[in-house]
Design an enzyme around this catalytic site. Structure first.
Site, PDB file in Angstrom:
ATOM      1  N   ASP A  13      67.295 -59.496  56.631  1.00 47.73           N
ATOM      2  CA  ASP A  13      67.828 -57.806  55.762  1.00 47.73           C
ATOM      3  C   ASP A  13      66.495 -57.695  54.946  1.00 47.73           C
ATOM      4  O   ASP A  13      67.130 -56.789  53.707  1.00 47.73           O
ATOM      5  CB  ASP A  13      68.606 -57.560  55.941  1.00 47.73           C
ATOM      6  CG  ASP A  13      69.877 -56.358  55.678  1.00 47.73           C
ATOM      7  OD1 ASP A  13      70.660 -55.816  55.426  1.00 47.73           O
ATOM      8  OD2 ASP A  13      68.106 -55.445  56.432  1.00 47.73           O
ATOM      9  N   LYS A  41      61.079 -54.949  55.721  1.00 45.40           N
ATOM     10  CA  LYS A  41      60.614 -55.746  56.803  1.00 45.40           C
ATOM     11  C   LYS A  41      59.392 -56.126  57.433  1.00 45.40           C
ATOM     12  O   LYS A  41      59.345 -57.195  58.285  1.00 45.40           O
ATOM     13  CB  LYS A  41      60.609 -53.966  57.822  1.00 45.40           C
ATOM     14  CG  LYS A  41      62.597 -52.852  57.622  1.00 45.40           C
ATOM     15  CD  LYS A  41      63.404 -54.662  57.577  1.00 45.40           C
ATOM     16  CE  LYS A  41      64.780 -53.990  56.533  1.00 45.40           C
ATOM     17  NZ  LYS A  41      65.698 -54.610  56.367  1.00 45.40           N
ATOM     18  N   ASP A  97      67.867 -57.405  61.510  1.00 45.63           N
ATOM     19  CA  ASP A  97      68.365 -56.114  61.261  1.00 45.63           C
ATOM     20  C   ASP A  97      67.134 -54.572  61.061  1.00 45.63           C
ATOM     21  O   ASP A  97      65.758 -54.981  61.051  1.00 45.63           O
ATOM     22  CB  ASP A  97      68.981 -55.981  60.162  1.00 45.63           C
ATOM     23  CG  ASP A  97      69.588 -54.452  60.111  1.00 45.63           C
ATOM     24  OD1 ASP A  97      69.732 -53.504  58.380  1.00 45.63           O
ATOM     25  OD2 ASP A  97      69.908 -54.217  60.422  1.00 45.63           O
ATOM     26  N   ASN A  98      67.197 -53.811  61.546  1.00 47.58           N
ATOM     27  CA  ASN A  98      66.501 -52.544  61.166  1.00 47.58           C
ATOM     28  C   ASN A  98      64.877 -52.745  62.268  1.00 47.58           C
ATOM     29  O   ASN A  98      63.986 -52.434  61.943  1.00 47.58           O
ATOM     30  CB  ASN A  98      66.113 -52.616  59.727  1.00 47.58           C
ATOM     31  CG  ASN A  98      67.264 -52.666  58.697  1.00 47.58           C
ATOM     32  OD1 ASN A  98      67.083 -53.606  58.137  1.00 47.58           O
ATOM     33  ND2 ASN A  98      67.654 -51.821  59.270  1.00 47.58           N
ATOM     34  N   GLU A 133      72.788 -47.781  59.550  1.00 50.96           N
ATOM     35  CA  GLU A 133      74.099 -47.940  58.805  1.00 50.96           C
ATOM     36  C   GLU A 133      74.297 -46.515  58.158  1.00 50.96           C
ATOM     37  O   GLU A 133      73.063 -45.431  57.952  1.00 50.96           O
ATOM     38  CB  GLU A 133      73.875 -48.200  57.331  1.00 50.96           C
ATOM     39  CG  GLU A 133      72.449 -48.583  56.712  1.00 50.96           C
ATOM     40  CD  GLU A 133      71.426 -49.418  57.390  1.00 50.96           C
ATOM     41  OE1 GLU A 133      71.564 -49.628  58.436  1.00 50.96           O
ATOM     42  OE2 GLU A 133      70.870 -50.076  56.450  1.00 50.96           O
TER      43      GLU A 133
HETATM   44  O1  LIG Z   1      63.843 -51.760  53.230  1.00 51.97           O
HETATM   45  C1  LIG Z   1      65.360 -52.527  53.783  1.00 51.97           C
HETATM   46  N1  LIG Z   1      65.468 -52.996  53.420  1.00 51.97           N
HETATM   47  C2  LIG Z   1      64.596 -54.269  52.245  1.00 51.97           C
HETATM   48  C3  LIG Z   1      65.954 -55.209  51.442  1.00 51.97           C
HETATM   49  C4  LIG Z   1      66.026 -55.789  50.131  1.00 51.97           C
HETATM   50  C5  LIG Z   1      66.882 -56.063  49.562  1.00 51.97           C
HETATM   51  O2  LIG Z   1      65.869 -57.802  50.182  1.00 51.97           O
HETATM   52  C6  LIG Z   1      64.980 -58.190  48.547  1.00 51.97           C
HETATM   53  N2  LIG Z   1      63.914 -58.762  49.515  1.00 51.97           N
HETATM   54  C7  LIG Z   1      63.002 -58.599  49.779  1.00 51.97           C
HETATM   55  N3  LIG Z   1      62.266 -59.298  50.622  1.00 51.97           N
HETATM   56  C8  LIG Z   1      62.234 -60.078  49.633  1.00 51.97           C
HETATM   57  C9  LIG Z   1      61.869 -62.057  49.882  1.00 51.97           C
HETATM   58  N4  LIG Z   1      60.829 -61.647  49.513  1.00 51.97           N
HETATM   59  C10 LIG Z   1      60.036 -61.260  50.011  1.00 51.97           C
HETATM   60  C11 LIG Z   1      58.669 -62.057  49.318  1.00 51.97           C
HETATM   61  O3  LIG Z   1      58.530 -62.985  49.729  1.00 51.97           O
HETATM   62  N5  LIG Z   1      63.235 -62.824  49.138  1.00 51.97           N
HETATM   63  C12 LIG Z   1      64.373 -62.598  48.880  1.00 51.97           C
HETATM   64  N6  LIG Z   1      64.515 -60.793  48.329  1.00 51.97           N
HETATM   65  C13 LIG Z   1      64.037 -59.907  49.498  1.00 51.97           C
HETATM   66  C14 LIG Z   1      64.865 -57.026  48.054  1.00 51.97           C
HETATM   67  O4  LIG Z   1      64.856 -57.187  46.454  1.00 51.97           O
HETATM   68  C15 LIG Z   1      66.175 -56.473  48.723  1.00 51.97           C
HETATM   69  O5  LIG Z   1      66.713 -56.258  47.566  1.00 51.97           O
HETATM   70  C16 LIG Z   1      66.003 -51.227  54.732  1.00 51.97           C
HETATM   71  C17 LIG Z   1      65.703 -49.813  54.641  1.00 51.97           C
HETATM   72  C18 LIG Z   1      66.184 -48.908  55.733  1.00 51.97           C
HETATM   73  C19 LIG Z   1      66.153 -47.525  55.598  1.00 51.97           C
HETATM   74  C20 LIG Z   1      66.621 -46.681  56.911  1.00 51.97           C
HETATM   75  C21 LIG Z   1      65.804 -45.615  57.182  1.00 51.97           C
HETATM   76  C22 LIG Z   1      65.086 -44.778  55.481  1.00 51.97           C
HETATM   77  F1  LIG Z   1      64.777 -43.370  55.844  1.00 51.97           F
HETATM   78  C23 LIG Z   1      65.380 -45.575  54.506  1.00 51.97           C
HETATM   79  C24 LIG Z   1      66.012 -46.663  54.241  1.00 51.97           C
HETATM   80  C25 LIG Z   1      67.876 -49.501  56.097  1.00 51.97           C
HETATM   81  C26 LIG Z   1      67.903 -51.014  55.757  1.00 51.97           C
HETATM   82  O6  LIG Z   1      69.470 -51.452  56.786  1.00 51.97           O
HETATM   83  C27 LIG Z   1      67.199 -51.741  55.077  1.00 51.97           C
HETATM   84  O7  LIG Z   1      67.397 -52.778  55.374  1.00 51.97           O
HETATM   85 MG   LIG Z   2      68.657 -53.739  56.619  1.00 53.55          MG
END
Ligand SMILES: O=C(NC/C=C/[C@H]1O[C@@H](n2cnc3c(NCCO)ncnc32)[C@H](O)[C@@H]1O)c1cc(-c2ccc(F)cc2)cc(O)c1O
Ligand SMILES: [Mg+2]
Length: 214
Positions: free
Chosen positions: A141, A144, A169-170, A199
């Site tokens: 999650d 993406k 997810d997503n 959600e």
């Molecule tokens: O973008 C979404 N999720 C991202 C999550 C990021 C979280 O995870 C952390 N994260 C990211 N990459 C890594 C990583 N690894 C990457 C580098 O190694 N290693 C460790 N942590 C990481 C971030 O710091 C955040 O805490 C999303 C958007 C919508 C959405 C839908 C419709 C809309 F209009 C707007 C938004 C709905 C959803 O359910 C969604 O999950």
């Molecule tokens: Mg999500």
């Protein structure tokens, strides 16, 4: 300075939930997101599907990519057998700080290991740092466009076994087209789509469950 949305979410949990009661923490966050501010938690509809898959797998080893505020961490950890812990990876320190407090408020801190850092660096370290051989269940999650590179990293690091379950997810919104194409066409995975909604909205979204075949 103005508080952040995760900080306001934490305040809502501390105000409306009962300490040590994971269900009340989940309800407080869903209430906050439905009535105050939308946030990207997996939510109640997809969360129920997550619950059913976790219950079905009854995993001994669990990994979550992208803790954010800890909503899905709490959903998963509350269902784990006694003695089972989950590892969750979060690279944003501010989000990690809020998640630790939400997980602790739910009374689940002893079932969760939150590791701060990027999954690309941490995944190769998991075996030696945590004494894990393979994962029974992985929840994706995070960003993406990182789902596909990270699943390949799991394969390269030997972190999957015949029967490992990955739940993403997503896969529709925001969407993970490359990941979907891979798990649905690879002979090494058996995939199934669970339709739901983004959600707290009526927008189409869903979860993809992929079982590693070895
Ligand atoms: O973008 C979404 N999720 C991202 C999550 C990021 C979280 O995870 C952390 N994260 C990211 N990459 C890594 C990583 N690894 C990457 C580098 O190694 N290693 C460790 N942590 C990481 C971030 O710091 C955040 O805490 C999303 C958007 C919508 C959405 C839908 C419709 C809309 F209009 C707007 C938004 C709905 C959803 O359910 C969604 O999950
Ligand atoms: Mg999500």
């Amino acid at each position: 300075t103005r508080s952040t949305r995760p900080q306001r979410m934490l305040k809502a949990v501390q105000k409306n939930a009962t300490k040590g009661n994971p269900e009340s923490v989940i309800s407080a966050i869903d209430y906050f997101c439905k009535n105050s501010e939308w946030a990207m938690n997996v939510g109640d509809e997809k969360g129920s599907i997550l619950d059913s898959v976790v219950t079905e797998v009854n995993p001994s080893t669990v990994l979550e990519l992208g803790t954010y505020c800890g909503y899905s961490t709490v959903r998963i950890a509350r269902l784990l057998s006694p003695g089972t812990k989950l590892i969750t990876l979060e690279f944003n320190p501010a989000y990690a700080a809020v998640a630790r407090q939400i997980i602790a408020y739910a009374g689940l801190q002893d079932k969760v290991t939150l590791v701060e850092g990027p999954s690309s660096e941490l995944i190769p370290q998991i075996k030696e740092r945590f004494g894990i051989t393979t994962f029974d269940f992985i929840f994706l999650d995070h960003w993406k466009d990182r789902y596909l590179p990270d699943i390949k990293l799991f394969e390269e690091c030997g972190l999957l076994r015949k029967g490992s379950v990955l739940l993403a997810d997503n896969v529709i919104c925001p969407g993970t087209p490359e990941y979907l194409e891979y798990v649905r066409n690879s002979p090494h995975y058996e995939s199934r789509y669970y339709p739901a909604h983004l959600e707290y909205t009526k927008v189409e979204d869903g979860l993809e469950k992929s079982v590693f075949l070895g």
